[in-house]
Structures are given as structure tokens and as C-alpha cells.
Design an enzyme around this catalytic site. Structure first.
Site, short mmCIF file in Angstrom:
data_model
loop_
_atom_site.label_atom_id
_atom_site.label_comp_id
_atom_site.label_asym_id
_atom_site.label_seq_id
_atom_site.Cartn_x
_atom_site.Cartn_y
_atom_site.Cartn_z
N ASN A 103 8.31 -27.84 -29.90
CA ASN A 103 8.58 -27.58 -31.31
C ASN A 103 7.34 -26.98 -31.98
O ASN A 103 6.21 -27.20 -31.53
CB ASN A 103 9.00 -28.87 -32.02
CG ASN A 103 10.26 -29.48 -31.40
OD1 ASN A 103 11.04 -28.78 -30.76
ND2 ASN A 103 10.44 -30.77 -31.55
N ILE A 104 7.60 -26.27 -33.05
CA ILE A 104 6.50 -25.54 -33.73
C ILE A 104 6.30 -26.10 -35.14
O ILE A 104 5.68 -25.47 -35.98
CB ILE A 104 6.84 -24.03 -33.80
CG1 ILE A 104 8.26 -23.73 -34.35
CG2 ILE A 104 6.77 -23.45 -32.38
CD1 ILE A 104 8.50 -23.82 -35.76
N ASP A 105 6.84 -27.31 -35.37
CA ASP A 105 6.97 -27.83 -36.74
C ASP A 105 5.84 -28.77 -37.18
O ASP A 105 5.84 -29.22 -38.32
CB ASP A 105 8.33 -28.53 -36.90
CG ASP A 105 8.56 -29.66 -35.88
OD1 ASP A 105 9.71 -29.87 -35.47
OD2 ASP A 105 7.59 -30.33 -35.47
N HIS A 120 4.69 -24.14 -27.34
CA HIS A 120 5.21 -22.89 -27.90
C HIS A 120 4.50 -22.51 -29.18
O HIS A 120 5.01 -21.73 -29.97
CB HIS A 120 6.73 -23.01 -28.14
CG HIS A 120 7.49 -23.17 -26.86
ND1 HIS A 120 8.81 -23.54 -26.81
CD2 HIS A 120 7.11 -23.05 -25.56
CE1 HIS A 120 9.22 -23.61 -25.56
NE2 HIS A 120 8.20 -23.32 -24.77
N CYS A 128 -3.52 -12.34 -36.26
CA CYS A 128 -3.42 -10.90 -36.53
C CYS A 128 -2.64 -10.23 -35.41
O CYS A 128 -2.76 -10.61 -34.24
CB CYS A 128 -4.82 -10.28 -36.62
SG CYS A 128 -4.80 -8.52 -36.98
N CYS A 151 -2.96 -9.92 -42.24
CA CYS A 151 -4.11 -10.61 -41.65
C CYS A 151 -5.12 -10.93 -42.73
O CYS A 151 -5.34 -10.11 -43.65
CB CYS A 151 -4.75 -9.69 -40.59
SG CYS A 151 -6.34 -10.27 -39.99
N CYS A 154 -8.30 -8.27 -41.67
CA CYS A 154 -8.22 -6.81 -41.65
C CYS A 154 -6.93 -6.36 -42.33
O CYS A 154 -6.23 -7.18 -42.94
CB CYS A 154 -8.28 -6.31 -40.20
SG CYS A 154 -6.75 -6.54 -39.28
N SER A 193 17.08 -29.46 -24.18
CA SER A 193 18.14 -29.10 -23.21
C SER A 193 17.56 -28.82 -21.83
O SER A 193 18.28 -28.70 -20.85
CB SER A 193 18.88 -27.85 -23.71
OG SER A 193 17.94 -26.76 -23.81
N ALA A 236 17.70 -39.76 -30.48
CA ALA A 236 16.27 -40.08 -30.29
C ALA A 236 15.76 -41.01 -31.39
O ALA A 236 14.89 -41.86 -31.15
CB ALA A 236 15.46 -38.79 -30.29
N1 APR Z 1 18.54 -37.06 -30.31
C1 APR Z 1 18.34 -36.66 -29.02
N2 APR Z 1 18.68 -35.42 -28.58
C2 APR Z 1 19.24 -34.57 -29.47
C3 APR Z 1 19.46 -34.92 -30.82
C4 APR Z 1 19.09 -36.23 -31.23
N3 APR Z 1 19.28 -36.64 -32.50
N4 APR Z 1 20.05 -33.85 -31.44
C5 APR Z 1 20.16 -32.89 -30.51
N5 APR Z 1 19.69 -33.31 -29.34
C6 APR Z 1 19.56 -32.57 -28.08
C7 APR Z 1 20.71 -31.66 -27.73
O1 APR Z 1 21.71 -32.40 -27.04
C8 APR Z 1 20.02 -30.65 -26.81
O2 APR Z 1 20.05 -31.09 -25.46
O3 APR Z 1 18.45 -31.71 -28.23
C9 APR Z 1 18.57 -30.63 -27.30
C10 APR Z 1 18.17 -29.35 -28.00
O4 APR Z 1 18.19 -28.34 -27.04
P1 APR Z 1 17.77 -26.85 -27.49
O5 APR Z 1 18.51 -26.48 -28.71
O6 APR Z 1 17.88 -25.99 -26.27
O7 APR Z 1 16.24 -26.98 -27.92
P2 APR Z 1 14.98 -27.05 -27.00
O8 APR Z 1 15.29 -27.71 -25.69
O9 APR Z 1 13.88 -27.62 -27.80
O10 APR Z 1 14.67 -25.48 -26.73
C11 APR Z 1 13.49 -25.17 -26.02
O11 APR Z 1 13.90 -22.83 -26.44
O12 APR Z 1 14.43 -20.95 -27.64
C12 APR Z 1 13.42 -21.79 -27.26
O13 APR Z 1 11.48 -21.82 -28.57
C13 APR Z 1 12.72 -22.43 -28.42
O14 APR Z 1 11.23 -24.33 -28.19
C14 APR Z 1 12.57 -23.88 -28.01
C15 APR Z 1 12.95 -23.87 -26.53
#
Ligand code: APR
Length: 249
Positions: A103-105, A120, A128, A151, A154, A193, A236
Site C-alpha cells: 500500500n502507498i497510503d 510499491h 522529479c 518539481c 527544477c 490477493s 483483517a
Molecule cells: N480484510 C481482509 N482482506 C480483505 C478485506 C478485509 N477487510 N477487504 C478486502 N480484502 C482482500 C480481498 O479479498 C483481496 O484478496 O484484499 C485483497 C485485495 O486484493 P487486491 O485488490 O489485488 O490488492 P493488492 O493485493 O494489495 O494488490 C497488490 O497490485 O495493482 C497493484 O499497486 C497495486 O499494490 C497493489 C498491488
């Protein structure tokens, strides 16, 4: 023959806190859903409902897609900054687990996790577009506002310091992630995922190094990844707060 992945309803059932001393969590979009951020895949995922947005996140489109990058990643940063860390982020921080996040948050750092690897990158940082001659990097709030975010040093545009499709990960971040998973005794994959490499290679690396590996996923898509010993199908927010509330070693 590798044992089948055990489906369990609680992390406590398979990973009592007192049994593990070095915990490493790999997190994905799912852990930040409770902060108002979406996922990328699955029926409601951003890439699913807006494939044109996913197509705009590719590095070969630079600099034409800089506005889209700020809109998507900068927008996520604003939502996260407004919501703050979730109970799951705080639970991981409370256990002292090291965190490798896709995550980037910035929510793991906001929750107090001291050891965070941002595989990521981060939408809280910017750089820049001219990597060769300027090479400026800084906080996203430092970039010059205007037609295109600029930037701070620059006259070139600036971009969020987020890894785009088609870009290599920071080798130092990847090396640190591999070191962490190779030295932990409990590896948790939370809200991901597991579809994106090299993050998806970390579970097999942890398992090969002897860690007990658990996947925590609310809506798993397909059979459990055999790299894991167990899978908790759950939110989670509930799974981690229950687990973190128990006595530590
Ligand atoms: N608790 C647990 N799991 C959850 C919850 C929750 N509340 N809500 C959703 N999920 C799960 C979904 O079931 C899914 O398996 O989170 C997962 C999210 O999967 P993705 O959307 O593929 O996200 P992620 O695995 O972080 O993607 C990886 O892909 O496109 C790039 O840069 C992007 O960092 C990202 C990377």
C-alpha cells in the site's frame, strides 16, 4: 507432499502469540478498506470497475499520465490521511510486527509501526520526472501546484513516488523485504490477493525459511495458495484486533 492449507476461523487458533517472537506481515489493499480506500481486484476493485484507470498507471505513458497518477494515488493519500489508521493497522503496530506493505497510503507508519517496508513506494512522497539531471525527491506536499504538479527544484513535472506498472521496485526495499521474511517465525499475508510479483514471492520465501505462514483474506479468489500453512477467511479488522489483544510472548 505439502499438507493442505488449513482453513480456520481465527488467527488465534493457529498462531497463538506466545509461540512466535518475530512476526512479519505483508499487507495489501484489504487492510485499508476500513479507512475508505478500495481494493484493486475483485468485483468492486478499482481495476475491475475502471480498467482505463489501470491502463493509465503504466510507466511507458509518462509524462502524459502524470495528472492521472496524482488523481489516483494522490487521491488515495488524501482519503487515508483523512481517515487515519484502522484498528488492524494499530493491532499490527501494537504487536511490534515488521510490516512489508504494497500500500502507498502511509497508514502503517501513522499507526506507529516502526519497521515498515513500502514495496510499491508512497503517495506521500514525490519525485522529479527528470531522474538523470535533477533527481529531486521530497514530500508530495512540496511539489509546485499549477497546470501540472511541478518539481520543487527544477521546471520539470513531478510524479508521486509510487511504483508504476512496468517499473522495477526499489532494490533496497525488496532486499529488506526478503531479509525480513527470511528471519521471521510467523509470516502473515493480510488483505492481498497475492497476484502481483515480487510481493507474491515472499510467502514461499518465508515458508522455505521455516516461518509459519498464514493468509488473512476476506474474499479469497480461488484455492488457497499452497505456500501457506493456514488461511483465515475473515475481515483483517476483526482477525488482527482479536489476535493482538492476547498476551504477547
Ligand atoms: N480484510 C481482509 N482482506 C480483505 C478485506 C478485509 N477487510 N477487504 C478486502 N480484502 C482482500 C480481498 O479479498 C483481496 O484478496 O484484499 C485483497 C485485495 O486484493 P487486491 O485488490 O489485488 O490488492 P493488492 O493485493 O494489495 O494488490 C497488490 O497490485 O495493482 C497493484 O499497486 C497495486 O499494490 C497493489 C498491488
Amino acid at each position: 507432499m505439502v499438507d493442505a492449507v488449513k482453513d480456520v476461523s481465527s488467527l488465534v487458533d493457529v498462531a497463538p502469540r506466545e509461540r512466535f517472537a518475530r512476526v512479519c506481515a505483508l499487507t495489501g489493499a484489504g487492510i485499508s478498506v476500513a479507512a475508505g480506500l478500495g481494493t484493486f481486484r475483485g468485483p468492486d476493485g478499482l481495476w475491475t470497475i475502471a480498467p482505463e484507470v489501470e491502463r493509465a498507471m503504466h510507466a511507458h505513458l509518462l509524462p502524459a499520465n502524470v495528472d492521472a497518477l496524482w488523481s489516483v494515488w494522490g487521491g488515495m493519500w488524501e482519503i487515508a490521511a483523512g481517515a487515519g489508521p484502522t484498528p488492524a493497522h494499530r493491532a499490527l503496530a501494537a504487536t511490534g510486527a515488521s510490516v512489508i506493505t504494497q500500500n502507498i497510503d502511509g497508514l502503517h507508519q501513522a499507526a506507529g509501526s516502526a519497521d515498515v517496508v513500502e514495496l510499491h513506494g508512497s503517495a506521500g512522497r514525490a519525485r522529479c520526472l527528470d531522474d538523470d539531471f535533477c533527481g529531486w525527491t521530497g514530500q508530495a506536499h512540496e511539489v509546485r501546484q499549477g497546470d501540472l504538479p511541478g518539481c520543487a527544484r527544477c521546471t520539470e513535472p513531478a510524479r508521486p513516488a509510487v511504483v508504476l506498472f512496468g517499473e522495477m521496485l526499489d532494490p533496497e526495499a525488496l532486499g529488506e523485504a526478503r531479509r525480513l521474511v527470511s528471519s521471521c517465525d510467523l509470516f502473515l499475508a493480510v488483505g492481498t490477493s497475492g497476484r502481483v510479483a515480487p510481493a507474491s514471492w515472499l510467502a514461499p520465501t518465508a515458508r522455505a525459511a521455516g516461518a509459519y505462514c498464514v493468509n488473512i483474506d476476506l474474499h479469497p479468489d480461488g484455492p488457497a495458495d499452497p505456500a501457506f500453512h493456514a488461511r483465515v477467511v475473515g475481515d483483517a479488522q476483526d482477525v488482527l484486533t482479536e489476535w493482538a489483544s492476547l498476551p504477547s510472548p
